[in-house]
Scaffold this motif. Structure first.
Motif, PDB file in Angstrom:
ATOM      1  N   SER A  90     -12.079  26.293 -11.624  1.00 44.43           N
ATOM      2  CA  SER A  90     -11.018  26.156 -10.644  1.00 44.43           C
ATOM      3  C   SER A  90     -11.016  24.733 -10.117  1.00 44.43           C
ATOM      4  O   SER A  90     -12.068  24.135  -9.908  1.00 44.43           O
ATOM      5  CB  SER A  90     -11.188  27.144  -9.492  1.00 44.43           C
ATOM      6  OG  SER A  90     -12.398  26.864  -8.825  1.00 44.43           O
ATOM      7  N   VAL A  91      -9.821  24.180  -9.927  1.00 48.45           N
ATOM      8  CA  VAL A  91      -9.670  22.820  -9.413  1.00 48.45           C
ATOM      9  C   VAL A  91      -9.658  22.899  -7.899  1.00 48.45           C
ATOM     10  O   VAL A  91      -8.896  23.673  -7.332  1.00 48.45           O
ATOM     11  CB  VAL A  91      -8.380  22.175  -9.958  1.00 48.45           C
ATOM     12  CG1 VAL A  91      -8.215  20.779  -9.383  1.00 48.45           C
ATOM     13  CG2 VAL A  91      -8.390  22.154 -11.474  1.00 48.45           C
ATOM     14  N   LEU A 102     -11.042  20.221 -16.333  1.00 50.88           N
ATOM     15  CA  LEU A 102     -11.535  21.368 -15.564  1.00 50.88           C
ATOM     16  C   LEU A 102     -10.729  22.620 -15.869  1.00 50.88           C
ATOM     17  O   LEU A 102     -11.291  23.715 -15.993  1.00 50.88           O
ATOM     18  CB  LEU A 102     -11.488  21.060 -14.065  1.00 50.88           C
ATOM     19  CG  LEU A 102     -12.505  20.036 -13.567  1.00 50.88           C
ATOM     20  CD1 LEU A 102     -12.243  19.673 -12.114  1.00 50.88           C
ATOM     21  CD2 LEU A 102     -13.918  20.549 -13.761  1.00 50.88           C
ATOM     22  N   ARG A 103      -9.421  22.477 -16.024  1.00 51.58           N
ATOM     23  CA  ARG A 103      -8.584  23.638 -16.372  1.00 51.58           C
ATOM     24  C   ARG A 103      -8.927  24.168 -17.756  1.00 51.58           C
ATOM     25  O   ARG A 103      -8.959  25.367 -17.974  1.00 51.58           O
ATOM     26  CB  ARG A 103      -7.101  23.270 -16.298  1.00 51.58           C
ATOM     27  CG  ARG A 103      -6.578  23.204 -14.879  1.00 51.58           C
ATOM     28  CD  ARG A 103      -5.054  23.082 -14.827  1.00 51.58           C
ATOM     29  NE  ARG A 103      -4.625  22.820 -13.494  1.00 51.58           N
ATOM     30  CZ  ARG A 103      -4.269  21.625 -13.020  1.00 51.58           C
ATOM     31  NH1 ARG A 103      -4.272  20.579 -13.810  1.00 51.58           N
ATOM     32  NH2 ARG A 103      -3.901  21.479 -11.767  1.00 51.58           N
ATOM     33  N   GLN A 161       1.383  14.757  -6.972  1.00 49.76           N
ATOM     34  CA  GLN A 161       1.901  15.600  -8.034  1.00 49.76           C
ATOM     35  C   GLN A 161       2.737  16.685  -7.372  1.00 49.76           C
ATOM     36  O   GLN A 161       2.308  17.299  -6.394  1.00 49.76           O
ATOM     37  CB  GLN A 161       0.753  16.231  -8.820  1.00 49.76           C
ATOM     38  CG  GLN A 161       1.188  17.070  -9.986  1.00 49.76           C
ATOM     39  CD  GLN A 161      -0.003  17.519 -10.823  1.00 49.76           C
ATOM     40  OE1 GLN A 161      -1.125  17.053 -10.632  1.00 49.76           O
ATOM     41  NE2 GLN A 161       0.241  18.411 -11.744  1.00 49.76           N
ATOM     42  N   ASN A 179      -8.756  16.809 -13.854  1.00 53.39           N
ATOM     43  CA  ASN A 179      -8.162  18.110 -13.560  1.00 53.39           C
ATOM     44  C   ASN A 179      -7.820  18.869 -14.834  1.00 53.39           C
ATOM     45  O   ASN A 179      -8.041  20.080 -14.922  1.00 53.39           O
ATOM     46  CB  ASN A 179      -6.916  17.954 -12.681  1.00 53.39           C
ATOM     47  CG  ASN A 179      -7.267  17.597 -11.256  1.00 53.39           C
ATOM     48  OD1 ASN A 179      -8.389  17.788 -10.814  1.00 53.39           O
ATOM     49  ND2 ASN A 179      -6.303  17.065 -10.535  1.00 53.39           N
ATOM     50  N   GLN A 218       0.941  17.477  -3.948  1.00 54.32           N
ATOM     51  CA  GLN A 218      -0.522  17.503  -3.918  1.00 54.32           C
ATOM     52  C   GLN A 218      -1.010  16.096  -4.226  1.00 54.32           C
ATOM     53  O   GLN A 218      -0.596  15.491  -5.219  1.00 54.32           O
ATOM     54  CB  GLN A 218      -1.069  18.483  -4.949  1.00 54.32           C
ATOM     55  CG  GLN A 218      -0.728  19.919  -4.671  1.00 54.32           C
ATOM     56  CD  GLN A 218      -1.280  20.845  -5.745  1.00 54.32           C
ATOM     57  OE1 GLN A 218      -1.979  20.423  -6.654  1.00 54.32           O
ATOM     58  NE2 GLN A 218      -0.964  22.116  -5.628  1.00 54.32           N
ATOM     59  N   GLU A 225      -8.854  22.344  -4.141  1.00 53.10           N
ATOM     60  CA  GLU A 225      -7.591  22.005  -3.433  1.00 53.10           C
ATOM     61  C   GLU A 225      -7.847  20.899  -2.464  1.00 53.10           C
ATOM     62  O   GLU A 225      -8.732  20.835  -1.741  1.00 53.10           O
ATOM     63  CB  GLU A 225      -7.058  23.239  -2.701  1.00 53.10           C
ATOM     64  CG  GLU A 225      -6.698  24.365  -3.651  1.00 53.10           C
ATOM     65  CD  GLU A 225      -5.348  24.209  -4.295  1.00 53.10           C
ATOM     66  OE1 GLU A 225      -4.440  23.660  -3.667  1.00 53.10           O
ATOM     67  OE2 GLU A 225      -5.205  24.621  -5.442  1.00 53.10           O
ATOM     68  N   MET A 281      -8.081  10.997 -12.389  1.00 49.78           N
ATOM     69  CA  MET A 281      -8.065  12.284 -11.682  1.00 49.78           C
ATOM     70  C   MET A 281      -7.235  13.324 -12.435  1.00 49.78           C
ATOM     71  O   MET A 281      -7.617  14.501 -12.503  1.00 49.78           O
ATOM     72  CB  MET A 281      -7.549  12.108 -10.254  1.00 49.78           C
ATOM     73  CG  MET A 281      -8.463  11.287  -9.377  1.00 49.78           C
ATOM     74  SD  MET A 281     -10.190  11.850  -9.362  1.00 49.78           S
ATOM     75  CE  MET A 281     -10.012  13.444  -8.609  1.00 49.78           C
ATOM     76  N   LEU A 282      -6.106  12.923 -13.006  1.00 55.17           N
ATOM     77  CA  LEU A 282      -5.289  13.851 -13.784  1.00 55.17           C
ATOM     78  C   LEU A 282      -6.045  14.329 -15.021  1.00 55.17           C
ATOM     79  O   LEU A 282      -5.998  15.513 -15.374  1.00 55.17           O
ATOM     80  CB  LEU A 282      -3.958  13.197 -14.181  1.00 55.17           C
ATOM     81  CG  LEU A 282      -2.984  12.963 -13.030  1.00 55.17           C
ATOM     82  CD1 LEU A 282      -1.856  12.028 -13.471  1.00 55.17           C
ATOM     83  CD2 LEU A 282      -2.428  14.284 -12.512  1.00 55.17           C
ATOM     84  N   VAL A 295      -3.021  13.253  -5.693  1.00 51.22           N
ATOM     85  CA  VAL A 295      -3.819  13.056  -6.906  1.00 51.22           C
ATOM     86  C   VAL A 295      -4.870  11.983  -6.660  1.00 51.22           C
ATOM     87  O   VAL A 295      -6.048  12.173  -6.950  1.00 51.22           O
ATOM     88  CB  VAL A 295      -2.921  12.662  -8.104  1.00 51.22           C
ATOM     89  CG1 VAL A 295      -3.754  12.316  -9.325  1.00 51.22           C
ATOM     90  CG2 VAL A 295      -1.918  13.756  -8.415  1.00 51.22           C
TER      91      VAL A 295
END
Length: 118
Positions: free
Chosen positions: A115-116, A109-110, A22, A106, A10, A118, A102-103, A12
């Motif tokens: 929801s992150v 947000l979690r 990732q 994310n 995915q 896609e 970005m990490l 990042v």
């Protein structure tokens, strides 16, 4: 950059010079920079990012000594060796910093239960 990205990767963060993926299957971050791929654990990614951040780019830019023309870095637990010019250090910093942001986003947000995308 390579267009044959495995389905388990995915993206990042991406710049013109590279991309960080990732991979949840291997629990690794994959750094693609100048057509090279380096797999790093999250801890090794942070350590490598700090190594890149500690490079004195001001000294590289102002020094006339040949010793300051390039910076040689080896990511933790990796056989890869990066020999970077001043411009490449700047591009790598941009890529690693963007991926870090970005990490972190994310993760926030979690934590919030969002929801992150896609």
């Amino acid at each position: 950059m390579t267009s044959n990205v495995p389905a388990t990767y995915q993206e990042v963060f991406r710049t013109e010079r590279g991309v960080v993926y990732q991979c949840d299957a291997s629990n690794r971050l994959i750094l693609e920079f100048w057509d090279t791929h380096t797999q790093l654990s999250a801890r090794d990614f942070v350590q490598f990012r700090r190594m890149v951040e500690t490079i004195d780019i001001r000294q590289m830019a102002l020094s006339t000594a040949a010793a300051h023309d390039v910076e040689i870095l080896t990511p933790p637990r990796s056989e890869r060796c990066y020999v970077l010019t001043l411009c490449e250090v700047v591009h790598l910093r941009e890529l690693l910093h963007g991926a870090k942001v970005m990490l972190e986003l994310n993760a926030m947000l979690r934590e919030c239960g969002c929801s992150v995308a896609e």
